[in-house]
Every structure is written in C-alpha cells, then in structure tokens.
Design a protein around this motif. Sequence first.
Motif, mmCIF file in Angstrom:
data_model
loop_
_atom_site.group_PDB
_atom_site.id
_atom_site.type_symbol
_atom_site.label_atom_id
_atom_site.label_comp_id
_atom_site.label_asym_id
_atom_site.label_seq_id
_atom_site.Cartn_x
_atom_site.Cartn_y
_atom_site.Cartn_z
ATOM 1 N N TYR A 159 0.841 -1.206 0.000
ATOM 2 C CA TYR A 159 0.000 0.000 0.000
ATOM 3 C C TYR A 159 0.875 1.255 0.000
ATOM 4 O O TYR A 159 0.638 2.194 -0.774
ATOM 5 C CB TYR A 159 -0.925 0.001 1.222
ATOM 6 C CG TYR A 159 -1.577 1.343 1.484
ATOM 7 C CD1 TYR A 159 -2.732 1.726 0.828
ATOM 8 C CD2 TYR A 159 -1.006 2.243 2.404
ATOM 9 C CE1 TYR A 159 -3.323 2.967 1.065
ATOM 10 C CE2 TYR A 159 -1.588 3.482 2.648
ATOM 11 C CZ TYR A 159 -2.740 3.833 1.973
ATOM 12 O OH TYR A 159 -3.304 5.060 2.204
ATOM 13 N N LYS A 163 1.269 4.079 -2.861
ATOM 14 C CA LYS A 163 0.871 5.458 -2.520
ATOM 15 C C LYS A 163 1.998 6.429 -2.828
ATOM 16 O O LYS A 163 1.770 7.539 -3.342
ATOM 17 C CB LYS A 163 0.500 5.532 -1.027
ATOM 18 C CG LYS A 163 -0.236 6.794 -0.640
ATOM 19 C CD LYS A 163 -1.650 6.807 -1.220
ATOM 20 C CE LYS A 163 -2.414 8.014 -0.741
ATOM 21 N NZ LYS A 163 -3.765 8.091 -1.372
ATOM 22 N N VAL A 298 3.658 9.997 3.875
ATOM 23 C CA VAL A 298 3.574 8.586 3.487
ATOM 24 C C VAL A 298 4.949 7.929 3.589
ATOM 25 O O VAL A 298 5.076 6.779 4.064
ATOM 26 C CB VAL A 298 3.009 8.451 2.062
ATOM 27 C CG1 VAL A 298 3.049 6.987 1.605
ATOM 28 C CG2 VAL A 298 1.580 8.977 2.008
#
Length: 479
Positions: A159, A163, A298
């Motif tokens: 993920y 991202k 992130v």
Amino acid sequence: MNKFWYFALISLIASTTACDMERKVDFESFSLSPNEIKANDIHGFIITEKNNPLTIPQTFNQIQRLSHTLLKSDWLLSPDYLCNINELLSLLKGTQLTEAQPFIKELEQAKRTYRTNLFRIHAYAQTLQRSIDKTERRYNSEINEHERKLAVLSHSNEYYLNKIAEINRKIQVQQHVFFNSKNTLYNALNNVVKDPVVAFNINDNLKFDLKKKLTPDCERFWGDYELLNIQDAKYCTYINLDSLVSYITPNNKEQVINIIQTEAVKVWRAMTYLNGFYDTKNNTHYFANNLRSQLINVQNNYAYRQTLCQRKCPSSLALEQQLAKLKEEKLTVIDKALVDENNKIDVHSIAFSKLLNHTFTSENLGLSDPLTPFSDLYHNPQVVDSFTAEYAHKIVASYPKDYIISVSQNGKYIIPNIKDSHYSLFFSVDPSCSIIYQPTESERLPKVITHKTDHVKTKDHGLTEVIGHNLKQKWFNYA
C-alpha cells in the motif's frame, strides 16, 4: 414578652386634624418632678406610616444583610466576595458614624488579606498546573504513539509503495501545471509591455501574503498588498500589485493589472496544491495537505512501519488494549473536578477548596479567612452597642423637622401643621422615660394628656435607647 414589643411598628393611628391649638402633657400626673423636667430638653415625635423613627432604616438592613452574607460565605468559592466587601464598605462609610470606623478598618484589611490569599493561591495553582500539564503531555504522547502505530500497521508495505508512486506522479503533473501558470503570466505580460526584462521581473517578483479571515469580507488592502480574488473560507490572499506595476506606463497599466490579477490566481492555486505556502513573517506553513507534504508523510509512515516490523510486527489487538488502558488512566489520573474543560485549574472550584483544606495546605501557604477580625467585631456586643447607639442618635437627629414637637417645661406643645390626618405621639422625656400616645383611628387628640388618658403608656427608656435596642436586635437576628 419583650418589653419593647409595641415599638416594632405603631399601627394605631390617631384620627385628628392638625392645627395650631396649644395642648399639654401633664408631667406631674406621670410622677415626674419639676427638677427632672427642667434638666431635659423634651421633644415629641409625630409618628406616621411614612415617618416612623422606630422602623429599621433600609441602609441599616443592607449593612446587616451584607455582613451576614459575607460571614456565611466561603471567601474562595464566592464569586461576589470582593464586590460584597466593597459594597459593605460603601454603606458603612456612607453612615458617616465614628463607631463605624472599626468595621471599616477591618474590611479594608480584609481586602488586602483576600488579595494576598489569591496571590499565594495562584502561585500554588501554577505549580500544580505544571504537574498536571506534564502528566497530560506524557499520556498524550503515549496515546498518540499507540494511535500512530495502529494507523501505520493498518496498511501493508505494498500500500505504502503504491501510494508513494501515486503521489510522485501527481507531483510531476502539478509541477508542469505550476510552471505553465508562471509561463502563461510571463507571455501575457510580454505581449503587452513588449519588453522581456520587464515581464520577467514582474513574474519573478510576484509575492503573496496571507491573512486569517476575521470578517466575512476581506479588506481590499493590507499594508502595501492588494486583495486577490481567491475564494477561501479561512484566509484572505494578497499580492504586491503596486510594486509590480510601479514602472509600467499609464497606457499599459490597466491591462497589465488585469493580467496579473487573473493569472496570479492560477499561480497561487497551482503553487499551494504543490508546495503549500510558507509565511516567513510568522514562521508558519499553510495548506499542510499539499502534495509534497503528503509524500513526506507517506514516506515517514512507510519507514516507521519498516522499523516496527524489523523483526515482527506488533500485535494490533495488544496495541488497542494498551491504548484503551492509557485513555482510561488519563481520565482518572487528573481530577476533573479540579480543572475546567481545557484542563486548567479552577482555583474557585469546590475541589480546589477541599484541596487547600487537606493536610494543612492552607496553613502551609499562609492563608487566613479575610473576615475573621471583622467577624470578631460583628459578634462583639459592646462594639455593636456603640455602633447602634450612635446610629440611633443619627436617626433621631435627622428626623423630619416638621414632625418634631417642641415641648415646654410645663408640658405645653403645639401640633405642627402637617398633611397627615392620622398619627401617634412619642414624647421622649429623658433616657429613662417616654410617654406614648397611641389612640384608635376614631379618637380625637385630647387637649391634655395625663396618665389616665386612654391609650397612653409610659416606658423606662427614651426614644434613642429604644431605637438603639431595635437596631441591636436586628443586628443579631441571624447571629
């Protein structure tokens, strides 16, 4: 039965018409010797519903009521404590009585003691507040750390990698949008001014400023900056328009201004979505959700997950249980009754008052009840007797002159011409003797009042003494 019972309020009023007929009080019939009469300045007092020296004055009632209220109140918990002291001081000073000075002196001292107490209490509260803040920061830090771990572990490595790649692509696109907006501004300016250097300088020196919106409509100017037409619910955006067009000729100035105002909006939107806006004046970064900040967040979360799962990922269930326990402890470790909704100590709360009285804290801080000396005076019969006696003298001295009768040594007097048709008479012969005539409404005032006249009474107190007694009874009514 109290021997002064009939002085509380004279309700039996004579029915007679005031006139200047000479009348008389037969002192000899009351067993008063001529020598006793000659030794005194005798006066009679006409008592009506509106004028009654035996009625407790409103000011005295207020003094007694406020004193009682203050002595029954908690100096720390009562929000009106200081206001009540000031009001009581004003009332006592207004009496202009010598015997009021001891009370005034102790109330002034009470104000000083109260302020000293508050100073020491606030200093003590600040120490407690630092401890509470430290505890709160510790729990908040641990709670935030557990919440971050849970949030980071809720996503897989794949993920985060996807991202990061997605945001990088958005940044590349937005970079082109931003540079194109700057180029569009430059080209539009150059087409008008026909001077690449001037167009470049305007484009390069374009500056923005941001102001928090305090009113629904933004001000047009803020210092040397002019409002830019940006629809924003929180901020007003400005540009340095005057300095940008300062060297533009009048022929092109309006057209240049329109270009800057139109294209600057596009530059601003592209810039803030890409990088946000950093205000160097107050060292603040606005629009935190810009693409570059998203990428950093992130990347940081991915790196943090790598660290957490270096050997084995922590159990999310165990973290949730620990988080719940931390939140529960935080709710109980700080006494909520002691603080307000912002976790700031309320020194006027019941909990804080109890804390001060626990384990001799009040004594350790050097606190004392501000009104203790005043209370001693308030409950001292001799002090109160002196005060009420002087107050009584003032009431008699300030009685309306139209309602005072001058009585000769042989008892003769004339009723003044007054508007009241119903009244009673009080003859104050000396401090140990009074003659009171309290007729029924239908009875006419006799020409001579003797000890055998209906509705006549004698008492072994003068008017001033009776008033003083009534005031003293009122003073200790709530004691």
